[in-house]
Design an enzyme around this catalytic site. Structure first.
Site, PDB file in Angstrom:
ATOM      1  N   SER A  35       0.843  -1.192   0.000  1.00  0.00           N
ATOM      2  CA  SER A  35       0.000   0.000   0.000  1.00  0.00           C
ATOM      3  C   SER A  35       0.876   1.238   0.000  1.00  0.00           C
ATOM      4  O   SER A  35       1.626   1.463  -0.940  1.00  0.00           O
ATOM      5  CB  SER A  35      -0.963  -0.014   1.180  1.00  0.00           C
ATOM      6  N   HIS A  36       0.849   2.045   1.065  1.00  0.00           N
ATOM      7  CA  HIS A  36       1.660   3.260   1.118  1.00  0.00           C
ATOM      8  C   HIS A  36       2.771   3.134   2.155  1.00  0.00           C
ATOM      9  O   HIS A  36       3.320   4.127   2.613  1.00  0.00           O
ATOM     10  CB  HIS A  36       0.786   4.478   1.420  1.00  0.00           C
ATOM     11  N   ASP A 206      -0.113   6.225  -4.504  1.00  0.00           N
ATOM     12  CA  ASP A 206       0.607   5.306  -3.630  1.00  0.00           C
ATOM     13  C   ASP A 206       0.969   4.046  -4.403  1.00  0.00           C
ATOM     14  O   ASP A 206       0.729   3.944  -5.617  1.00  0.00           O
ATOM     15  CB  ASP A 206      -0.207   4.999  -2.365  1.00  0.00           C
ATOM     16  N   ASP A 208      -0.103   0.922  -4.613  1.00  0.00           N
ATOM     17  CA  ASP A 208      -1.072   0.057  -5.288  1.00  0.00           C
ATOM     18  C   ASP A 208      -2.196   0.834  -5.971  1.00  0.00           C
ATOM     19  O   ASP A 208      -3.152   0.242  -6.457  1.00  0.00           O
ATOM     20  CB  ASP A 208      -1.647  -0.992  -4.328  1.00  0.00           C
ATOM     21  N   ASP A 210      -4.544   3.099  -5.007  1.00  0.00           N
ATOM     22  CA  ASP A 210      -5.864   3.471  -4.491  1.00  0.00           C
ATOM     23  C   ASP A 210      -5.860   4.812  -3.766  1.00  0.00           C
ATOM     24  O   ASP A 210      -6.926   5.358  -3.486  1.00  0.00           O
ATOM     25  CB  ASP A 210      -6.459   2.362  -3.610  1.00  0.00           C
ATOM     26  N   ARG A 211      -4.686   5.361  -3.468  1.00  0.00           N
ATOM     27  CA  ARG A 211      -4.600   6.679  -2.833  1.00  0.00           C
ATOM     28  C   ARG A 211      -3.943   7.673  -3.783  1.00  0.00           C
ATOM     29  O   ARG A 211      -3.162   7.285  -4.651  1.00  0.00           O
ATOM     30  CB  ARG A 211      -3.787   6.604  -1.536  1.00  0.00           C
ATOM     31  N   LYS A 307     -11.249   2.191  -3.170  1.00  0.00           N
ATOM     32  CA  LYS A 307     -10.828   3.559  -3.468  1.00  0.00           C
ATOM     33  C   LYS A 307      -9.982   3.528  -4.726  1.00  0.00           C
ATOM     34  O   LYS A 307      -9.331   2.528  -5.026  1.00  0.00           O
ATOM     35  CB  LYS A 307     -10.098   4.168  -2.286  1.00  0.00           C
TER      36      LYS A 307
END
Length: 480
Positions: A35-36, A206, A208, A210-211, A307
Site C-alpha cells: 500500500s503506502h 501510492d 497500489d 488506491d490513494r 478507493k
C-alpha cells in the site's frame, strides 16, 4: 480453485483488481501489497483478500477464514508449477488427482480497467484539456509503485499528456527507497516541481494505486477531505453521475465534515463510517452510496468497490476541463460557497504498543466522564466549550452490524473537532493519530495556515492526552 487471473508481469493496481473481479464474476481476489508503506525485503508486505463484489473482505469473512485455518488437515500443491507472467493468454497445467486442468490466465494489467474508465468519463474533454489550444501542463508521480503502466497508458497514450509529464513510472520492489505515500512529507519531488510554476496540475499515487494527492500550480495543496467535498459538489461534470444519479455520500469518521456541507445543499444523505473501505462497500451494494472517501487520500465511487486514485485524478481533470479554472480557483470558490474546514492529522508512529494502549484507555476514561461534558478550555484568545464526546461506534444501516471503539471524539460547540485513533495500518509497532478540525465561514479568514488556526485545538489535545510526556516525543512523526 481451478482458475487464476493475474496481471501481466505480476502487476495490477488495487482498483484494477476490484474492476476485474466484478467484470469476470470471480469468487474473489488476493492482493499482495505494501500500500503506502515502505517496500522491499525488510518492508511491509500485506496480504489483502477481496470478496466477490470487488471490495475488501468484511470482518465476518476474515473471521471465518481464520476459523477454517485452524481446522485444515491437508492441502495440495504443485511444486513444479512454472508460470510465465510476461506472456498474455491462458496456460493450463495438469494437477495430480484432479480431473480438470488448472488454468492460469495472464491479462493486460490496464485493459479492462481502462475500458471501465472510458464508460465513466468524457475522454474527449480531458484530451482537449491536455492537448488543445488552452492545454494545461500536468505532472504525475507514480512513486515507483504499480501505477507506472496505468499513468503511461491512460494519461499519456490515451489522453495525450506528454511522456515527460509522468515521473517515477518504473515499478520497483522497494519503491526507490522512499515510502510511496502521496502526501507532502514523501512526495517531495512532485512538490518541488509544482512549486516552480511550470505545471498547472500535479498528482501522486501510492504503491497500489488506491490513494492519491492533488496539487495545483505553485504547489497549492488540496487536502483529501476538501478534495472529496469538491468532487461531490462537481459530480455533474462526470457523465457517469449524470446518467446514474447521486444517491448518497460516505466518509470515514475522522474525515472532515466538509462533505456534509455539500450533501446538505444537494439534499442527499451522508453516512459516517469507521475507517476501512469495507464499510462503504456494504452501502454501495445496497444502493445507498454513490461517492465516498477517507482523509488518508482515498476516494472512490460505486463504479468499483475500492478507493481509486486514478479515477479521482480523472474526476479532477474533468472538473478543470468543465469549469476552465485553475485548481486553486476551484478550491477557493468552494470555500467561499461552503466555508473552509481547516484540518490536520498528526501521526505518532512506532510507539510502544502498551504505551499507546494505555494513553487511549486513560483518555477514553477522561473524556467520557460526566465531569468532562460542557468543560471549557481557554487557549490564548480562544475558548472552546465541549458539546459532546464519545467512543465512536457504527451501526451498519444495511445489516445492523455494530462496530465499536473506532476512535475517541471531542466535538465543541463551534463544530470544531478533536479525534484520537489507533491506526490498524501501521507497519512498525503502534501508530496513534490525532485529527483536528475547525470550521470557518468568513471568506476573509480563508488564507491562514491550517496549523496556525488549529494550534489551540492541538494544545488541548496534547494537554489532555499527555502524549509527549508519556512517550518522550517532542512532536508527531508525520503531519498531513
Amino acid at each position: 480453485i481451478g482458475r487464476l487471473v493475474i496481471g501481466q508481469n505480476g502487476i495490477l493496481s488495487t482498483p484494477a483488481v476490484s474492476c476485474i473481479i466484478r467484470k469476470i464474476k470471480a469468487a474473489g481476489g488476493i492482493i499482495l501489497t505494501a500500500s503506502h508503506g515502505p517496500g522491499g525485503p525488510g518492508g511491509e508486505f500485506g496480504v489483502k483478500f477481496e470478496v466477490a463484489n470487488g471490495g475488501p473482505a468484511p470482518d465476518i469473512v476474515s473471521d471465518k477464514i481464520y476459523q477454517i485455518s485452524k481446522t485444515l488437515e491437508e492441502y495440495a500443491i504443485c511444486p513444479d508449477l512454472r508460470v510465465d507472467l510476461s506472456r498474455l493468454g491462458r496456460q493450463e497445467f495438469d494437477l495430480e488427482n484432479k480431473f480438470k486442468p488448472f488454468r492460469v490466465e495472464i491479462v493486460d494489467s490496464v485493459d479492462i480497467y481502462l475500458n471501465l474508465l472510458r464508460s465513466i468519463f468524457d475522454f474527449n474533454a480531458i484530451r482537449n484539456l491536455l492537448t488543445g489550444p488552452n492545454q494545461i501542463k500536468i505532472r504525475i508521480d507514480a512513486m515507483n509503485g504499480v501505477m507506472g503502466p496505468y499513468v503511461r497508458r491512460i494519461l499519456c497514450d490515451e489522453l495525450g499528456a506528454p511522456a515527460n509529464s509522468a515521473i517515477n513510472c518504473i515499478p520497483l520492489e522497494d519503491f526507490g527507497g522512499q515510502p510511496p505515500d502521496p502526501n507532502l512529507t514523501y512526495a517531495t519531488a512532485l512538490l518541488e516541481a509544482m512549486r516552480g510554476g511550470e505545471y498547472g496540475f500535479g498528482a501522486a499515487f501510492d504503491a497500489d494505486g488506491d490513494r492519491y494527492m492533488i496539487l495545483g500550480q505553485n504547489g497549492f495543496f488540496v487536502n483529501a477531505s476538501d478534495s472529496l467535498a469538491i468532487i461531490a459538489a462537481n459530480l455533474s461534470c462526470i457523465p457517469y453521475f449524470c446518467q446514474m444519479g447521486v444517491r448518497g455520500f460516505g466518509r470515514s469518521m475522522p474525515t472532515s465534515t466538509a462533505l456534509d456541507k455539500v450533501a446538505k445543499v444537494m439534499k442527499v444523505p451522508v453516512y459516517e463510517t469507521p475507517t476501512g473501505w469495507r464499510y462503504f462497500s456494504n452501502l454501495m451494494d445496497s444502493g445507498r452510496c454513490s461517492l465516498c472517501g477517507e482523509e488518508s487520500f482515498g476516494t472512490g465511487s460505486d463504479h468499483i468497490r475500492e478507493k481509486d486514485g486514478l479515477w479521482a485524478v480523472l474526476v479532477w481533470l474533468s472538473i478543470l476541463a468543465a469549469r476552465k479554472q485553475s485548481v486553486e480557483e476551484i478550491v477557493r470558490d468552494h470555500w467561499a460557497k461552503f466555508g473552509r474546514h481547516y484540518y490536520c492529522r498528526f501521526d505518532y508512529e512506532a510507539l510502544e504498543p502498551r504505551t499507546a494502549y494505555f494513553i487511549m484507555r486513560d483518555l477514553e476514561a477522561l473524556i467520557t466522564d460526566k465531569s468532562f461534558s460542557h468543560q471549557q478550555f481557554a487557549v490564548g484568545n480562544n475558548i472552546y466549550s465541549v458539546e459532546r464526546t464519545d467512543s465512536f461506534e457504527y451501526i451498519d444501516p444495511v445489516d445492523g452490524t455494530v462496530t465499536k471503539r473506532q476512535g475517541l471524539r471531542i466535538i465543541f460547540s463551534d463544530a470544531s473537532r478533536l479525534i484520537f485513533r489507533m491506526s490498524a495500518s501501521s507497519h512498525v509497532r503502534a501508530t496513534l493519530r490525532i485529527y483536528a478540525e475547525s470550521y470557518e465561514k468568513d471568506p476573509s479568514q480563508h488564507n491562514k495556515e491550517p496549523q496556525a488556526v488549529l494550534s489551540p485545538l492541538i494544545a488541548i489535545a496534547l494537554k489532555i492526552s499527555q502524549i509527549h510526556e508519556r512517550t518522550g516525543r517532542k512532536g508527531p512523526t508525520v503531519i498531513t
